[in-house]
Design an enzyme around this catalytic site. Structure first.
Site, PDB file in Angstrom:
ATOM      1  CD  GLN A   1      23.130 -26.146  10.094  1.00  0.00           C
ATOM      2  OE1 GLN A   1      22.022 -25.315   9.979  1.00  0.00           O
ATOM      3  NE2 GLN A   1      22.255 -27.497   9.448  1.00  0.00           N
ATOM      4  N   GLY A   2      27.488 -26.664  11.873  1.00  0.00           N
ATOM      5  CA  GLY A   2      28.984 -26.115  10.872  1.00  0.00           C
ATOM      6  C   GLY A   2      28.981 -26.953  10.244  1.00  0.00           C
TER       7      GLY A   2
ATOM      8  CB  SER B   1      27.907 -24.291   3.769  1.00  0.00           C
ATOM      9  OG  SER B   1      25.986 -24.846   3.861  1.00  0.00           O
TER      10      SER B   1
ATOM     11  CB  SER C   1      18.779 -25.076  -3.202  1.00  0.00           C
ATOM     12  OG  SER C   1      19.405 -25.590  -4.484  1.00  0.00           O
TER      13      SER C   1
ATOM     14  CB  SER D   1      23.146 -18.314  10.781  1.00  0.00           C
ATOM     15  OG  SER D   1      23.316 -19.230   9.349  1.00  0.00           O
TER      16      SER D   1
ATOM     17  CD  GLU E   1      18.791 -25.383   8.684  1.00  0.00           C
ATOM     18  OE1 GLU E   1      19.434 -27.198   8.332  1.00  0.00           O
ATOM     19  OE2 GLU E   1      19.044 -25.000   8.127  1.00  0.00           O
TER      20      GLU E   1
HETATM   21  C1  LIG Z   1      21.426 -16.856   5.111  1.00  0.00           C
HETATM   22  C2  LIG Z   1      22.191 -17.680   4.684  1.00  0.00           C
HETATM   23  C3  LIG Z   1      22.283 -18.185   5.276  1.00  0.00           C
HETATM   24  C4  LIG Z   1      22.745 -19.979   5.627  1.00  0.00           C
HETATM   25  N1  LIG Z   1      23.726 -20.518   7.631  1.00  0.00           N
HETATM   26  C5  LIG Z   1      23.977 -21.928   6.987  1.00  0.00           C
HETATM   27  C6  LIG Z   1      24.399 -21.965   8.605  1.00  0.00           C
HETATM   28  O1  LIG Z   1      24.170 -21.798   9.790  1.00  0.00           O
HETATM   29  N2  LIG Z   1      25.137 -23.707   8.639  1.00  0.00           N
HETATM   30  C7  LIG Z   1      25.483 -24.383   7.189  1.00  0.00           C
HETATM   31  O2  LIG Z   1      26.490 -25.058   7.178  1.00  0.00           O
HETATM   32  N3  LIG Z   1      25.279 -23.459   6.194  1.00  0.00           N
HETATM   33  C8  LIG Z   1      24.267 -22.200   6.103  1.00  0.00           C
HETATM   34  N4  LIG Z   1      23.974 -21.657   4.815  1.00  0.00           N
HETATM   35  C9  LIG Z   1      24.213 -22.649   3.700  1.00  0.00           C
HETATM   36  C10 LIG Z   1      22.920 -23.392   3.105  1.00  0.00           C
HETATM   37  O3  LIG Z   1      22.755 -24.313   3.318  1.00  0.00           O
HETATM   38  C11 LIG Z   1      24.073 -23.188   1.508  1.00  0.00           C
HETATM   39  O4  LIG Z   1      23.769 -22.195   0.717  1.00  0.00           O
HETATM   40  C12 LIG Z   1      22.802 -24.345   0.455  1.00  0.00           C
HETATM   41  O5  LIG Z   1      23.345 -25.627   1.300  1.00  0.00           O
HETATM   42  C13 LIG Z   1      23.219 -24.591  -1.133  1.00  0.00           C
HETATM   43  O6  LIG Z   1      24.481 -24.163  -1.092  1.00  0.00           O
HETATM   44  P1  LIG Z   1      25.682 -23.666  -1.883  1.00  0.00           P
HETATM   45  O7  LIG Z   1      25.639 -22.508  -1.407  1.00  0.00           O
HETATM   46  O8  LIG Z   1      27.364 -24.355  -1.939  1.00  0.00           O
HETATM   47  O9  LIG Z   1      25.094 -24.054  -3.316  1.00  0.00           O
HETATM   48  P2  LIG Z   1      25.810 -24.630  -4.016  1.00  0.00           P
HETATM   49  O10 LIG Z   1      25.580 -26.173  -3.770  1.00  0.00           O
HETATM   50  O11 LIG Z   1      27.034 -24.424  -5.176  1.00  0.00           O
HETATM   51  O12 LIG Z   1      24.379 -24.553  -5.766  1.00  0.00           O
HETATM   52  C14 LIG Z   1      24.781 -23.769  -6.419  1.00  0.00           C
HETATM   53  C15 LIG Z   1      23.453 -23.593  -7.319  1.00  0.00           C
HETATM   54  O13 LIG Z   1      23.511 -24.641  -7.838  1.00  0.00           O
HETATM   55  C16 LIG Z   1      21.904 -25.219  -8.003  1.00  0.00           C
HETATM   56  N5  LIG Z   1      21.905 -27.355  -7.796  1.00  0.00           N
HETATM   57  C17 LIG Z   1      23.251 -27.605  -6.866  1.00  0.00           C
HETATM   58  N6  LIG Z   1      22.722 -28.775  -6.835  1.00  0.00           N
HETATM   59  C18 LIG Z   1      22.535 -29.397  -7.447  1.00  0.00           C
HETATM   60  C19 LIG Z   1      21.667 -30.219  -8.053  1.00  0.00           C
HETATM   61  N7  LIG Z   1      21.360 -31.624  -7.479  1.00  0.00           N
HETATM   62  N8  LIG Z   1      19.864 -30.048  -8.968  1.00  0.00           N
HETATM   63  C20 LIG Z   1      19.825 -28.842  -9.109  1.00  0.00           C
HETATM   64  N9  LIG Z   1      20.736 -27.940  -9.288  1.00  0.00           N
HETATM   65  C21 LIG Z   1      21.193 -27.816  -8.318  1.00  0.00           C
HETATM   66  C22 LIG Z   1      21.585 -25.079  -6.782  1.00  0.00           C
HETATM   67  O14 LIG Z   1      19.987 -25.192  -6.865  1.00  0.00           O
HETATM   68  C23 LIG Z   1      22.612 -23.597  -7.109  1.00  0.00           C
HETATM   69  O15 LIG Z   1      20.974 -22.972  -7.270  1.00  0.00           O
HETATM   70  C24 LIG Z   1      24.017 -20.822   4.858  1.00  0.00           C
HETATM   71  C25 LIG Z   1      22.960 -20.556   3.179  1.00  0.00           C
HETATM   72  C26 LIG Z   1      22.329 -18.639   3.498  1.00  0.00           C
HETATM   73  C27 LIG Z   1      22.121 -18.242   2.311  1.00  0.00           C
END
Ligand SMILES: Cc1cc2nc3c(=O)[nH]c(=O)nc-3n(C[C@H](O)[C@H](O)[C@H](O)COP(=O)(O)OP(=O)(O)OC[C@H]3O[C@@H](n4cnc5c(N)ncnc54)[C@H](O)[C@@H]3O)c2cc1C
Length: 405
Positions: free
Chosen positions: A129-130, A132, A384, A164, A247
């Site tokens: 899945q591409g 993020s 999250s 992932s 998902e």
């Molecule tokens: C183990 C793992 C597997 C993953 N696998 C995949 C995958 O296969 N493919 C893929 O595309 N992605 C994948 N992801 C990515 C995942 O979808 C993102 O990490 C997730 O959506 C959060 O984005 P970010 O890490 O950029 O954090 P950010 O969006 O930068 O968030 C940082 C913090 O700010 C908070 N925050 C952000 N916006 C808001 C808001 N509007 N209101 C309140 N709080 C907020 C968040 O809750 C978090 O605590 C994976 C992540 C993990 C940890």
């Protein structure tokens, strides 16, 4: 909520149990009983058994290689597999079958369905899945990976992250910006990209547990044919959101079974370590038990809706929020019970970084320590906790929208 399924369900349950009895060894006690180095071999051969029986995609129409099962039959199949402690597919099938396959059934052209669905099931194409990017996770609409049309091909430049099982895949469904001048959610397309080309580079990311289950993926003049767009050019946001429903919602039937197995193991651990009479530990164990019971009832509510024909929507976030926050507490209790042994973990590791350890896994210190570390990610991936609360507040409860920054 109606937790009873009726007599036709009993007949189908008997059929599934007979299938499992025939295909699994007589002393089978769950995949967690297998040593780490035997897990992959078992999963690969079990996937072939499911493929040949038509059970890999039980809900898909028969013409695309599915079993065409009713919603009730799908639920029973998932429950019996979870109880037996066997997987429902291989390592990337969550992406290929549950996410992409289900999405193609809704949004794909007939040509895309006929080409991709059988290849997903046969294992010829392995997907990841591409979505993020470094600056687009929760705010996925800000994604910047660019796809530009050059004749009959899209040329892609940019980066994905946290992909992932990307190191095990050969295809990636990619959200790309195809119209940079349109409002941000309107200029995105959902592209099907073959990773076996020089323009795609996969770099593993090392996790806190020491494993590398996810990756960065770099696109440098990578290409995909013009027709490999799902749901129409610049309509990728709608496609992406319907995929996220699969998902976030798919596991309502099996999540409570898995966590029940884990909490039973925790009770055993407390006994083995002689702390089951400790009043503070007992109070925490009782809290975990009650949480799993609530999870069971929550699962029944989701199932009742599913059986009534309601597809998972924003309310799927309730289950995800609930289990992921619970899991951090229960796995921390496991580590507390281990005490100093948690500092030098040993024994069998969980075979996946997601959710509870495998059914039947031993109470090794590595099992609990790895689960504790992996549980940190549970409140981040697939949306999250903070974002889930926003979605539930706004889209399920109808509360006022979050003010724009
Ligand atoms: C183990 C793992 C597997 C993953 N696998 C995949 C995958 O296969 N493919 C893929 O595309 N992605 C994948 N992801 C990515 C995942 O979808 C993102 O990490 C997730 O959506 C959060 O984005 P970010 O890490 O950029 O954090 P950010 O969006 O930068 O968030 C940082 C913090 O700010 C908070 N925050 C952000 N916006 C808001 C808001 N509007 N209101 C309140 N709080 C907020 C968040 O809750 C978090 O605590 C994976 C992540 C993990 C940890």
């Amino acid at each position: 909520m109606n937790p009873t399924y009726g007599p036709e369900a009993d007949a189908y349950r008997d059929k599934v149990q007979a299938f499992l009895a025939e295909k699994l060894p007589s002393d089978w006690g769950g995949i967690g009983r297998l040593p780490n180095d035997e897990v992959k071999g078992f999963v690969d051969s079990w996937r072939t058994v499911l493929y040949e029986a038509g059970y890999l995609a039980p809900g898909w129409p028969v013409e695309y290689g599915g079993a065409g099962l009713s919603a009730l039959e799908q639920v029973i199949l998932a429950e019996e597999f979870a109880k037996a402690g066997v997987p429902t597919g291989g390592s990337n099938d969550g992406f290929g079958i549950q996410m992409l396959g289900n999405t193609l059934l809704v949004w794909g052209t007939e040509e895309q369905k006929k080409h991709y669905l059988p290849r997903i099931l046969s294992g010829e194409d392995i997907w990841c899945q591409g979505y993020s990017e470094p600056n687009a996770g929760s705010d996925l609409g800000s994604l910047a990976l660019r796809a530009t049309l050059d004749g009959d091909v899209w040329v892609l430049n940019g980066q994905k992250i946290w992909t992932s099982a990307g190191h095990l895949a050969d295809h990636i469904f990619t959200l790309a910006r195809t119209d940079p001048d349109a409002p941000k959610h309107k200029g995105i397309s959902f592209l099907l990209v073959d990773m076996r080309q020089p323009g795609i580079e996969v770099r593993p990311i090392r996790m806190i547990s020491g494993e590398s289950e996810f990756n960065e993926v770099f696109y440098t003049d990578a290409t995909c044919p013009k027709h490999e767009v799902v749901g129409g050019v610049n309509n990728g946001w709608a496609v992406a959101m319907s995929l996220l429903g699969y998902e976030r919602g798919a596991s309502a039937a099996t999540t409570p079974i898995r966590f029940q197995g884990e909490v039973d193991r925790l009770f055993m651990l407390a006994k083995e370590r002689g702390v089951d009479k400790d009043p503070v530990i007992r109070q925490k164990l009782a809290w975990c038990y009650s949480k799993v019971e609530v999870m069971r009832y929550l699962g029944m509510r989701v199932l009742t809706q599913f059986l009534a024909g309601h597809q998972p929507g924003p309310d799927a976030g309730i289950t995800k929020l609930y289990w992921s926050e619970y899991h951090q507490v229960v796995s921390e209790l496991g580590v507390d019970i281990l005490g100093a042994d948690a500092l030098v973990p040993s024994g069998r590791h969980p075979s996946s970084a997601f959710s509870a350890d495998d059914a039947g896994a031993p109470n090794s210190s590595s099992s609990w320590v790895d689960t504790f570390l992996n549980a940190r990610a549970g409140t981040i991936y697939a949306g999250s906790s903070q974002v889930q609360r926003n979605i539930i507040g706004e889209m399920v409860l109808g509360l006022p929208k979050e003010p724009k920054a």
